[in-house]
Enzyme design. Structure first.
Site, mmCIF file in Angstrom:
data_model
loop_
_atom_site.group_PDB
_atom_site.id
_atom_site.type_symbol
_atom_site.label_atom_id
_atom_site.label_comp_id
_atom_site.label_asym_id
_atom_site.label_seq_id
_atom_site.Cartn_x
_atom_site.Cartn_y
_atom_site.Cartn_z
ATOM 1 N N ASP A 155 -10.149 1.992 2.117
ATOM 2 C CA ASP A 155 -10.246 1.538 3.657
ATOM 3 C C ASP A 155 -10.851 2.257 4.451
ATOM 4 O O ASP A 155 -11.807 1.993 5.264
ATOM 5 C CB ASP A 155 -8.757 1.139 4.155
ATOM 6 N N LYS B 82 0.866 -1.180 0.115
ATOM 7 C CA LYS B 82 0.134 -0.010 -0.091
ATOM 8 C C LYS B 82 1.024 1.256 0.108
ATOM 9 O O LYS B 82 0.557 2.251 -0.549
ATOM 10 C CB LYS B 82 -0.946 -0.093 1.257
#
Ligand code: NAP
Length: 579
Positions: free
Chosen positions: A336, A299
């Site tokens: 997220d 990420k």
């Protein structure tokens, strides 16, 4: 799509006896495969003169006869002469295909053709590299040699040491001058099998069920058909995927592909096992690879690589969604945060803790446990929604840094159980505490949970963590990490397609897989056959069309029928029965 150009699905049959192979052949037909490969080198004591006619008589599917030589990675134990006799016999008996290795193909094919016998059998010339993927030039030269043997189909199989090796396979498939099978073996080569139809592959292999693979990295036929919809894939299919390491446990492919199917989109979502993030993104920076989910451990790499990153992702310090623009530039997002916070807000609204018209988190004390990627997303999202943020983390320095970045307060992790400045607080765990296999662990003492109105756990394996069980017992509203998982995936789906995700169909495919598949198995169901006691005494019934086998006297009674099955086959029969 022109059906003659459609990539075939082939099931390699790996049974050790002729009877089991016949049984597998019926299962292969029922599974929806187009072709079966009879790996006769794996049959112990194979007697071509006696066994080949049995295998080829009344076959329910076209078959490839393959007596794979040991020197090509197979298990044929006899002489080279007897091995080639099997191929000659299969040719004479009208097998649909025979597979001849490049090393012997030249002379062998010439001899077969010079006999002047008419045959409809197609000859596959195959070459396997069990170690690596050679350069484009070497592959090209070998493929030229293969065509020069006079075969009808070329099968070039490499081993992928890295997922970028698969680009070479796609290259030679796209440029092929005749029917070509191209695959890269190994876990890193998985997409060569899933995307073969897109690049013009003649055929791709799928195992009958898990445990029945004939080569490393092979998916199951059921996955090829139902998850990846390879039968409707074509050159225009847009590719999406989840980049990670590990990645094959991800539910993303099942979820997103269901969404694509539901909206009738010519798109496919595949798992991408990546070792070097930047290398992958450079090699596959092409218009038909349009979007990626990014998971552990990439990420932060994604954040660095993207040409443009939305503000929230920059502040959180992680990108979990990448979309390729038509210019070839990458745009990064973080879903997220949206996934977790919308799940928490929904939990508050559904439980009457917030009215629909207010910002449910405004003014609330929001305690985040953890200061990693998920912790940052939660803390940032809570601050954006005007909550007062407190961060508790094992590494206190990280807690402090995160708390400062959102104008909040940091506390030590071991202070958490005594931290009760007010009631009605929100708690969000973003550590992996409580995740499988340590399912009895919780990051906070149960009694301390009485101060919280709502408890959220980012962990979603198991769905009901110890923390959530304790919280429910203490009277708090609970929100599972599965809701965050859905929320972040639905937001990704929108970035990938510009369309709202068909949420209920996507949820159902994960939570009720059997119901979602109902009616999809192509079982012609011509006979009902009860199979005797097998597999730890369970009685198994199946409606598959096994009557043909019974007619042939191969399975004269149900007890024997059960005895012929491996455990994995029993699973398949059970599956068929359930559907
Ligand atoms: P990460 O960046 O590696 O952060 C891990 C965090 O957990 C750190 O704060 C770490 O503390 C803490 N931690 C780890 N082991 C611990 C232990 N034994 N005791 C106390 N603290 C511990 O990982 P992440 O990406 O944030 O993921 C964290 C969790 O969230 C994982 O369980 C992941 O599966 C879950 N998650 C769920 C979703 C979803 O969709 N539901 C999405 C993303 C993540 P230190 O700073 O002290 O090391």
């Amino acid at each position: 799509m022109d059906p003659s150009k459609q990539c075939l699905i082939c099931v390699p049959l790996t049974a050790k006896t002729v009877k089991k192979m016949l049984f597998q052949l019926e299962l292969a037909k029922e599974s929806g495969a187009d072709v079966a490969e009879l790996r006769v080198d794996l049959i112990s004591g194979f007697d071509a003169a006696a066994d080949l006619p049995v295998l080829l008589k009344d076959k329910p599917l076209p078959v490839i006869v393959t007596p794979r030589a040991k020197w090509e990675g197979g298990e044929y134990k006899g002489s080279e002469e007897s091995r080639q006799d099997i191929l000659r016999m299969a040719y004479d008996l009208g097998a649909d295909y025979i597979d001849v290795e490049l090393k012997v193909a030249g002379g062998f094919i010439q001899e077969l053709r010079s006999r002047g016998k008419d045959s409809t059998t197609k000859i596959i010339v195959s070459n396997h590299n069990w170690d690596f993927t050679p350069s484009d030039e070497e592959i090209h030269a070998t493929i030229e040699q293969m065509w020069a043997t006079g075969g009808d189909i070329v099968k070039y199989v490499t081993t992928a040491q890295d997922i970028t090796d698969v680009a070479q396979v796609f290259h030679f498939l796209s440029e092929s001058k005749g029917p070509t099978i191209g695959l890269a073996m190994g876990p890193a080569g998985m997409i060569s099998r899933l995307l073969a139809p897109k690049f013009g592959g003649y055929l791709t292999f799928g195992a009958l069920c898990k445990g029945q693979e004939s080569a490393p990295g092979q998916p199951t036929v059921q996955d090829l058909i139902e998850v990846y919809r390879v039968k409707s894939m074509d050159r225009d299919t847009m590719v999406y995927g989840v980049i990670g390491k590990p990645v094959y446990h991800s539910k993303g492919p099942v979820l997103h592909n269901k969404g694509f199917e539901e909206l009738n989109l010519n798109k496919v979502y595949v798992p991408l096992l990546v070792d070097d993030f930047n290398k992958f993104m450079n090699v596959f920076n092409r218009p038909d690879f349009h979007g990626f989910s990014v998971t552990i451990p990439y990420k932060e790499d994604a954040l660095k690589l993207c040409d443009r990153v939305e503000n929230a992702a920059k502040i959180i310090g992680a990108v979990n969604t990448v979309v390729r623009e038509t210019t070839g530039e990458y745009q990064g997002y973080n879903t997220d945060c949206e996934g977790a916070l919308s799940a928490i807000e929904k939990g508050l609204r559904h439980s009457g803790l917030a009215n629909n018209d207010e910002t449910p988190l405004k003014g609330k004390l929001f305690v985040v446990i953890g200061a990693g990627g998920a912790g940052k997303a939660l803390a940032y999202g809570a601050k954006e929604r005007h909550a007062r943020v407190v961060v508790a983390n094992r590494n206190y320095e990280r807690a402090k840094a995160l708390a400062e970045s959102v104008g909040g307060k940091a506390i030590e992790l071991d202070q958490l159980s005594d931290f009760r400045p007010e009631t009605g607080m929100i708690l969000a765990n973003s550590t992996s505490i409580g995740m499988e296999p340590e399912v009895t662990r919780s990051p906070i003492h149960k009694d301390a949970l009485s101060a919280y109105a709502l408890v959220f756990d980012a962990v979603y394996t198991p769905k009901q963590t110890q923390l959530l069980k304790d919280a429910a017992e203490m009277g708090a509203v609970t929100v599972s990490g599965e809701e965050m998982f859905y929320g972040q995936a639905f937001a990704q789906f929108r970035y990938f397609t510009d369309l709202p995700a068909p949420e209920s169909a996507m949820r159902d495919v994960i939570s009720k897989p059997a119901a979602a598949k109902k009616g999809k198995l192509r079982a012609p169901v011509s006979a009902q056959c009860s199979i005797g006691t097998y597999s730890r005494g369970r009685m198994i019934s199946t409606r598959l069309g096994f009557d043909k086998l019974l007619q042939r006297g191969l399975y004269p009674n149900s007890a024997q029928f059960g005895m012929l099955m491996d455990k994995s086959q029993v699973q398949l029969v059970n599956l068929a029965f359930r559907c």
